[in-house]
Design an enzyme around this catalytic site. Sequence first.
Site, PDB file in Angstrom:
ATOM      1  N   ASP A  78       1.174  -1.534   0.214  1.00 37.44           N
ATOM      2  CA  ASP A  78       0.264   0.096   0.132  1.00 37.44           C
ATOM      3  C   ASP A  78       0.901   1.363  -0.065  1.00 37.44           C
ATOM      4  O   ASP A  78       1.662   1.685   0.690  1.00 37.44           O
ATOM      5  CB  ASP A  78      -0.661   0.204   0.911  1.00 37.44           C
ATOM      6  CG  ASP A  78      -2.172   1.309   0.982  1.00 37.44           C
ATOM      7  OD1 ASP A  78      -2.972   0.176   0.986  1.00 37.44           O
ATOM      8  OD2 ASP A  78      -1.621   2.276   1.797  1.00 37.44           O
ATOM      9  N   LEU A  79       0.261   2.375  -1.123  1.00 35.63           N
ATOM     10  CA  LEU A  79       1.210   3.326  -0.756  1.00 35.63           C
ATOM     11  C   LEU A  79       1.237   4.390   0.305  1.00 35.63           C
ATOM     12  O   LEU A  79       0.255   4.664   0.270  1.00 35.63           O
ATOM     13  CB  LEU A  79       1.092   4.024  -2.468  1.00 35.63           C
ATOM     14  CG  LEU A  79       2.353   5.189  -2.436  1.00 35.63           C
ATOM     15  CD1 LEU A  79       3.124   5.008  -2.019  1.00 35.63           C
ATOM     16  CD2 LEU A  79       1.618   5.735  -4.483  1.00 35.63           C
ATOM     17  N   ASP A 116      -4.238   2.840  -4.413  1.00 35.98           N
ATOM     18  CA  ASP A 116      -2.696   2.756  -3.933  1.00 35.98           C
ATOM     19  C   ASP A 116      -2.419   1.116  -3.856  1.00 35.98           C
ATOM     20  O   ASP A 116      -1.433   1.185  -2.688  1.00 35.98           O
ATOM     21  CB  ASP A 116      -2.852   3.803  -2.654  1.00 35.98           C
ATOM     22  CG  ASP A 116      -3.477   3.320  -1.610  1.00 35.98           C
ATOM     23  OD1 ASP A 116      -4.485   2.233  -1.506  1.00 35.98           O
ATOM     24  OD2 ASP A 116      -3.838   3.957  -0.201  1.00 35.98           O
TER      25      ASP A 116
END
Length: 159
Positions: free
Chosen positions: A34-35, A77
Amino acid sequence: MTGLLNRRTGFLVLAKALARAKRDLRQLTVCFLDLDGLKTTNDRFGHAEGDWMLCTTAKALTDSIRSGDVAVRLGGDEFLLIFHDCPVLEASRLLARIEDYLSAVGTQERKPFPITVSYGLAAYDPILHSTPDDLIAEADALMYIAKQKRQRIDANDPA
């Protein structure tokens, strides 16, 4: 936009990898990634900066993984990495390389926001993971734990 495989194609690749790992008794590790902070970056600095974060992360993934491994953008994301014939320890080293890459690019580009990721790694186990969804769910749960830890650390960081 990122040049990575999309969710549908990534799930097909993972299903084939899982079948191969089961059939040939091979190692398979997945990473749910996950960004961090994409929504905040979009809100504070605009969607062009958020797109830069996504594209930079995609490049970090493709430049840092091995040639036989696969990077997938699940959407938003979230990303998935599929590591063929790769134990978790080796996958951890590849993720450290990705984090170093992102840190260096963020410093070099002098962005007013950090570019970090939270991730969970799960190794295929034929008893625990009968479907790709089982394997992804474990990696996702581990990513969530990592994200919670990062948020607690960031909340306590006076900088």
